[in-house]
Design a protein around this motif. Structure first.
Motif, PDB file in Angstrom:
ATOM      1  N   UNK A  49      62.779 -82.549  49.911  1.00 31.75           N
ATOM      2  CA  UNK A  49      62.037 -81.469  50.558  1.00 31.75           C
ATOM      3  C   UNK A  49      60.834 -81.049  49.707  1.00 31.75           C
ATOM      4  N   UNK A  50      61.062 -80.894  48.393  1.00 26.45           N
ATOM      5  CA  UNK A  50      59.975 -80.503  47.505  1.00 26.45           C
ATOM      6  C   UNK A  50      58.949 -81.629  47.369  1.00 26.45           C
ATOM      7  N   UNK A  51      59.423 -82.881  47.326  1.00 24.99           N
ATOM      8  CA  UNK A  51      58.496 -84.012  47.246  1.00 24.99           C
ATOM      9  C   UNK A  51      57.590 -84.061  48.466  1.00 24.99           C
ATOM     10  N   UNK A  52      58.154 -83.799  49.640  1.00 27.06           N
ATOM     11  CA  UNK A  52      57.354 -83.794  50.866  1.00 27.06           C
ATOM     12  C   UNK A  52      56.274 -82.713  50.819  1.00 27.06           C
ATOM     13  N   UNK A  53      56.610 -81.541  50.297  1.00 25.56           N
ATOM     14  CA  UNK A  53      55.635 -80.454  50.231  1.00 25.56           C
ATOM     15  C   UNK A  53      54.526 -80.779  49.230  1.00 25.56           C
ATOM     16  N   UNK A  54      54.881 -81.366  48.086  1.00 29.07           N
ATOM     17  CA  UNK A  54      53.860 -81.752  47.115  1.00 29.07           C
ATOM     18  C   UNK A  54      52.944 -82.828  47.689  1.00 29.07           C
ATOM     19  N   UNK A  71      47.762 -84.362  50.071  1.00 29.37           N
ATOM     20  CA  UNK A  71      47.063 -84.975  51.203  1.00 29.37           C
ATOM     21  C   UNK A  71      46.024 -84.028  51.802  1.00 29.37           C
ATOM     22  N   UNK A  72      46.401 -82.782  51.986  1.00 32.39           N
ATOM     23  CA  UNK A  72      45.459 -81.798  52.535  1.00 32.39           C
ATOM     24  C   UNK A  72      44.297 -81.578  51.577  1.00 32.39           C
ATOM     25  N   UNK A  73      44.582 -81.459  50.275  1.00 32.45           N
ATOM     26  CA  UNK A  73      43.522 -81.245  49.290  1.00 32.45           C
ATOM     27  C   UNK A  73      42.572 -82.433  49.239  1.00 32.45           C
ATOM     28  N   UNK A  93      50.861 -71.410  58.982  1.00 36.19           N
ATOM     29  CA  UNK A  93      52.019 -70.648  59.422  1.00 36.19           C
ATOM     30  C   UNK A  93      53.222 -70.837  58.520  1.00 36.19           C
ATOM     31  N   UNK A  94      54.365 -70.410  59.007  1.00 40.80           N
ATOM     32  CA  UNK A  94      55.600 -70.458  58.220  1.00 40.80           C
ATOM     33  C   UNK A  94      56.193 -71.860  58.145  1.00 40.80           C
ATOM     34  N   UNK A  95      55.900 -72.705  59.122  1.00 34.07           N
ATOM     35  CA  UNK A  95      56.533 -74.025  59.151  1.00 34.07           C
ATOM     36  C   UNK A  95      55.812 -75.048  58.297  1.00 34.07           C
ATOM     37  N   UNK A  96      54.495 -75.004  58.279  1.00 29.45           N
ATOM     38  CA  UNK A  96      53.713 -75.988  57.534  1.00 29.45           C
ATOM     39  C   UNK A  96      53.553 -75.492  56.094  1.00 29.45           C
ATOM     40  N   UNK A 132      52.504 -76.076  48.516  1.00 29.33           N
ATOM     41  CA  UNK A 132      53.144 -75.600  47.288  1.00 29.33           C
ATOM     42  C   UNK A 132      52.872 -74.117  47.063  1.00 29.33           C
ATOM     43  N   UNK A 133      51.654 -73.662  47.324  1.00 30.49           N
ATOM     44  CA  UNK A 133      51.317 -72.260  47.078  1.00 30.49           C
ATOM     45  C   UNK A 133      52.139 -71.323  47.963  1.00 30.49           C
ATOM     46  N   UNK A 134      52.282 -71.659  49.240  1.00 31.71           N
ATOM     47  CA  UNK A 134      53.076 -70.802  50.132  1.00 31.71           C
ATOM     48  C   UNK A 134      54.565 -70.890  49.800  1.00 31.71           C
ATOM     49  N   UNK A 135      55.004 -72.052  49.317  1.00 30.39           N
ATOM     50  CA  UNK A 135      56.405 -72.176  48.903  1.00 30.39           C
ATOM     51  C   UNK A 135      56.688 -71.302  47.687  1.00 30.39           C
ATOM     52  N   UNK A 136      55.764 -71.282  46.725  1.00 27.13           N
ATOM     53  CA  UNK A 136      55.920 -70.414  45.554  1.00 27.13           C
ATOM     54  C   UNK A 136      55.984 -68.941  45.989  1.00 27.13           C
TER      55      UNK A 136
END
Length: 289
Positions: free
Chosen positions: A65-70, A75-77, A235-238, A241-245
């Motif tokens: 889960x964390x790997x996917x978010x990183x 990718x977005x950056x 939003x809350x689903x996407x 790392x910053x929003x997860x922190x």
């Protein structure tokens, strides 16, 4: 050794001491406190426990889960950086070729987003990209689409909004390089028979690369650590790392895990920036060495 110490001038050290103290107080000390917090353990019933362990890092590296978010954050950056290059570099060239007063006017338009809050700009993009927003309404009125396109809560929507927010930094970086560019070099290229495409590829582009590389480092670092834009558009689903922190600190109350995520994000951004800078330096050394 004694002779060396006698020759050592204490003035530079004394002059840099206030800046060093401020750097240590406001940057290094919080980083150290965050690093120590990241090695603490957390329990829902006992809170933060005063023991040092690698549990938070093992959890991050062991959970997909964390790997996917990183990976999503990177990718977005990267895509936002690519968009700012494709838009910002040509825009900087056009601005530098304009004459007064048009250059100043359009430069104000290009850098105007810096005068507005990031939250306000992002809310503007939310109004544009919503299912009943300006973009979907215009496309449906023109008969190009039958139903609204989903822009909100997607990686593409976050990428476009981030590219708009960070575009001025790319423009400033490229324009700084262009100010040192001698226009006679381009004229000499044309005089020697080179066409417009060849002149751009062989003369202008190599001189633009330092500004593009510098702007890319700035944009990537700011896009990877951005919070407001991904929070509003994604939003809350996407999650990034910053929003997860943010969620770990304020909702889960797992401060040690949030600190570990923040340190890993900081380390990744530093590694990417330093690696990109080394790559640029080696490329320039081969080109001009």
């Amino acid at each position: 050794m004694t002779r060396f110490l006698r020759r050592l001038d204490p003035a530079p050290l004394l002059l840099s001491l206030p800046a060093g103290l401020i750097l240590g107080l406001f940057l290094l000390l919080p980083l150290l406190a965050t690093a120590l917090l990241s090695f603490r353990s957390y329990s829902l019933y006992t809170g933060i426990e005063p023991v040092l362990e690698l549990g938070n890092y093992l959890e991050i590296f062991g959970d997909g889960y964390f790997l996917e978010i990183f990976l999503r954050t990177a990718r977005i950056a990267a895509l936002a950086t690519l968009l700012t290059i494709l838009i910002g570099a040509p825009e900087a060239i056009i601005l530098m070729r304009m004459r007064a007063p048009w250059r100043g006017l359009f430069l104000l338009v290009a850098l105007g987003p810096l005068l507005i809050s990031v939250v306000s700009r992002t809310l503007g993009w939310a109004l544009l990209l919503g299912s009943t927003g300006v973009v979907n309404t215009a496309l449906m009125a023109a008969g190009l689409i039958a139903e609204p396109i989903r822009f909100m809560y997607t990686e593409w929507g976050v990428t476009v909004a981030l590219a708009h927010v960070l575009l001025p930094f790319m423009i400033i970086s490229v324009m700084t390089v262009l100010q040192r560019l001698d226009p006679q070099v381009e004229n000499a290229s044309h005089a020697l028979g080179a066409g417009g495409v060849t002149t751009f590829r062989r003369v202008i582009l190599p001189q633009l690369l330092p500004g593009i590389f510098a702007g890319s480092i700035i944009v990537f670092a700011m896009a990877a650590s951005a919070f407001a834009t991904p929070q509003i558009i994604g939003g809350r689903r996407l999650k990034v790392v910053a929003t997860l922190i943010y969620d770990e600190y304020l909702f889960s109350l797992n401060w040690p895990l949030g600190a570990a995520l923040a340190l890993l994000l900081f380390a990744i951004v530093i590694v990417v920036a330093v690696g990109f800078n080394r790559l640029a330096e080696s490329r320039f050394a081969r080109m001009y060495g």
